[in-house]
Design a protein around this motif. Structure first.
Motif, PDB file in Angstrom:
ATOM      1  N   VAL A 186      -3.066  -6.972 -31.780  1.00 41.17           N
ATOM      2  CA  VAL A 186      -3.772  -6.455 -30.605  1.00 41.17           C
ATOM      3  C   VAL A 186      -3.846  -7.525 -29.514  1.00 41.17           C
ATOM      4  O   VAL A 186      -3.591  -7.251 -28.330  1.00 41.17           O
ATOM      5  N   GLU A 198     -12.328  -6.901 -23.013  1.00 44.13           N
ATOM      6  CA  GLU A 198     -11.016  -6.522 -22.483  1.00 44.13           C
ATOM      7  C   GLU A 198     -10.043  -6.141 -23.585  1.00 44.13           C
ATOM      8  O   GLU A 198      -9.006  -5.528 -23.326  1.00 44.13           O
ATOM      9  N   LEU A 199     -10.358  -6.478 -24.843  1.00 40.07           N
ATOM     10  CA  LEU A 199      -9.486  -6.125 -25.953  1.00 40.07           C
ATOM     11  C   LEU A 199      -9.737  -4.702 -26.452  1.00 40.07           C
ATOM     12  O   LEU A 199      -8.915  -4.135 -27.166  1.00 40.07           O
ATOM     13  N   ARG A 200     -10.863  -4.119 -26.091  1.00 39.34           N
ATOM     14  CA  ARG A 200     -11.201  -2.778 -26.556  1.00 39.34           C
ATOM     15  C   ARG A 200     -10.171  -1.775 -26.022  1.00 39.34           C
ATOM     16  O   ARG A 200      -9.979  -1.632 -24.823  1.00 39.34           O
ATOM     17  N   TRP A 251      -6.645   4.475 -31.490  1.00 40.00           N
ATOM     18  CA  TRP A 251      -6.960   3.280 -30.711  1.00 40.00           C
ATOM     19  C   TRP A 251      -7.760   2.271 -31.508  1.00 40.00           C
ATOM     20  O   TRP A 251      -8.643   2.634 -32.293  1.00 40.00           O
ATOM     21  N   SER A 295      -6.988  -1.902 -26.105  1.00 36.99           N
ATOM     22  CA  SER A 295      -5.800  -2.477 -25.477  1.00 36.99           C
ATOM     23  C   SER A 295      -4.538  -2.305 -26.320  1.00 36.99           C
ATOM     24  O   SER A 295      -3.460  -2.727 -25.914  1.00 36.99           O
ATOM     25  N   ALA A 296      -4.669  -1.682 -27.478  1.00 37.88           N
ATOM     26  CA  ALA A 296      -3.510  -1.378 -28.325  1.00 37.88           C
ATOM     27  C   ALA A 296      -3.848  -0.170 -29.184  1.00 37.88           C
ATOM     28  O   ALA A 296      -5.012   0.148 -29.419  1.00 37.88           O
ATOM     29  N   ARG A 327      -9.830   6.692 -26.614  1.00 36.41           N
ATOM     30  CA  ARG A 327      -9.856   5.337 -26.093  1.00 36.41           C
ATOM     31  C   ARG A 327     -11.194   5.024 -25.431  1.00 36.41           C
ATOM     32  O   ARG A 327     -11.642   3.904 -25.361  1.00 36.41           O
ATOM     33  N   THR A 366       1.591  -0.774 -27.000  1.00 33.18           N
ATOM     34  CA  THR A 366       0.805  -0.825 -25.778  1.00 33.18           C
ATOM     35  C   THR A 366       0.243   0.549 -25.427  1.00 33.18           C
ATOM     36  O   THR A 366       0.790   1.583 -25.837  1.00 33.18           O
ATOM     37  N   PRO A 367      -0.830   0.586 -24.631  1.00 33.52           N
ATOM     38  CA  PRO A 367      -1.361   1.886 -24.194  1.00 33.52           C
ATOM     39  C   PRO A 367      -0.324   2.736 -23.462  1.00 33.52           C
ATOM     40  O   PRO A 367      -0.251   3.954 -23.676  1.00 33.52           O
ATOM     41  N   ASP A 368       0.475   2.112 -22.612  1.00 30.41           N
ATOM     42  CA  ASP A 368       1.460   2.875 -21.851  1.00 30.41           C
ATOM     43  C   ASP A 368       2.472   3.539 -22.762  1.00 30.41           C
ATOM     44  O   ASP A 368       2.769   4.728 -22.621  1.00 30.41           O
ATOM     45  N   GLN A 399      -2.192  -7.297 -25.841  1.00 26.62           N
ATOM     46  CA  GLN A 399      -3.038  -7.387 -24.658  1.00 26.62           C
ATOM     47  C   GLN A 399      -2.603  -8.528 -23.746  1.00 26.62           C
ATOM     48  O   GLN A 399      -2.647  -8.412 -22.513  1.00 26.62           O
TER      49      GLN A 399
END
Length: 401
Positions: free
Chosen positions: A100, A3-5, A246, A7-8, A401, A233-235, A104
């Protein structure tokens, strides 16, 4: 950890162009770098809610405590938390990992990792003084006090690493020298590099021996320097002025996790492989997928051991690979494309500059020494509390990503 892949992302990066800056303080070098990285990201300092740094200071012996809070005061930042965990050159990899995870987890949105030092201008003796002298404290409270009083130094430790590699795997002096020659080939293409004049294997091997069998030109340059990166953050990352880089995977390890301190070469390779395996697994790639690598190179043997520990070369094969042009410009695996610590800059802790160079390569922002369309960049930092007490951090970065 999957889930960290991704994520930042790194959205800002800046490396101070000066390698000798007697007119500046380490604080100013770092402040200018942070401002530069924030401008690169298109963000304001008010957006920063986490700050990570360590500092080098001859006035305090070698390490300055409270560096993060002092820099926040200097820059008028009010982050939610700060960190100045220092394990030498690998500290910036640890900072990346923690930034990161915090992003996340939703604890922070934007983090800055920075560094600044005027090591050359302030005549800090790096690598040739024992640890007690460097920090100006008694040796007895330290775990390695049984070694330190007898004068072991960083360069002495490096000499033993190289001797062991020569004995165990047949590393030749010419192969080690080829690492320095290759670094100069890259540095000659980088206008900001400190040492740009091309050199030959013969020149390396005829330079003075510093700690047998290590020659002076197999040691890093000592410079001033500063740099910073910004993560978010990704957003937010997808809405800023440049394409994000990424963070796909990361890993870290310390020396005693690979079996103790009986064999320094084994420990060095062991923690490197542990941190790399964790990073590869999180990113979902293999060593053969790496397009460009930034490998901590305070000494030529660090590049050799790093390539093997990272799985980029088989044990005992890195020397021949380098000698054959494997990591040189145009070779199959570009390594330390800015000239590395051997030639571009090394202010005391170089790990942050490895991340900055990886970002440049993935963005296509390295004119004159740009790797052709890299997809995956590996960043490997190593550092020590003292000699064999090593720490390692590996990150896998990508433009996708």
């Amino acid at each position: 950890m999957s889930e960290l892949r991704g994520s930042a992302a790194i959205v800002g990066a800046y490396e101070h162009p000066l390698r000798v800056a007697p007119e500046k303080s380490e604080w100013l070098m770092q402040a200018e770098s942070v401002i530069g990285a924030m401008a690169d990201a298109g963000l304001e300092r008010s957006d920063v809610d986490a700050f990570f740094t360590v500092a080098t200071s001859p006035e305090a012996g070698y390490l300055r405590e409270s560096a993060a809070s002092m820099m926040c005061d200097y820059l008028n930042l009010r982050p939610r938390f700060v960190d100045e965990t220092d394990i030498g050159g690998a500290a910036f990899g640890l900072f990346l990992n923690r930034a990161v995870m915090a992003i996340q987890a939703g604890v922070i949105e934007t983090a800055v990792i920075s560094y600044g030092a005027c090591t050359r201008s302030q005549a800090v003796k790096v690598g040739t003084r024992n640890f007690g002298d460097l920090i100006g404290r008694p040796t007895m409270p330290f775990p390695d006090a049984f070694m330190e009083p007898y004068g072991t130094t960083i360069i002495g430790y490096i000499g033993m690493l190289m001797q062991r590699q020569m004995f165990e795997y047949g590393l030749t002096p010419e192969q080690s020298a080829a690492v320095a020659v290759t670094a100069r080939q890259y540095a000659a293409l980088n206008p900001d590099a400190f040492a740009r004049r091309p050199i030959t294997v013969d020149e390396v091997l005829s330079s003075p021996v510093i700690a047998s069998p290590v020659h002076r030109l197999e040691c890093c340059v000592i410079t001033d320097g500063g740099g910073a990166i910004v993560l978010t953050t990704p957003d937010r990352a997808t809405k800023l002025r440049k394409e994000p880089v990424w963070v796909l995977g990361f890993g870290e390890a310390v020396a005693n996790s690979s079996g103790g301190y009986a064999d320094w070469n084994r420990d060095f390779a062991g923690i490197t492989r542990e941190s790399a395996d964790r990073a590869y697994a999180m990113a979902g790639i293999r060593p053969s997928d790496v397009d460009v690598a930034q490998v901590y190179d305070a000494f030529t043997i660090a590049t050799i051991l790093g390539l093997e520990g990272l799985g980029l070369c088989a044990p005992g094969e890195a020397g021949a690979f380098v000698e054959a042009g494997g990591i040189a410009p145009g070779g199959p695996l570009p390594v330390n494309t800015d000239g590395g610590g051997l030639c571009s800059n090394h202010p005391g802790r170089r790990g942050l500059f490895l991340l900055i160079e990886a970002v440049r390569q993935l963005r296509g922002e390295a004119p004159g020494y740009q790797v052709a369309d890299p997809e995956f960049a590996l960043v490997y930092g190593t550092g020590s509390a003292y000699m064999g007490v090593q720490g390692s951090a590996v990150a896998i970065l990508s433009k996708d990503r």
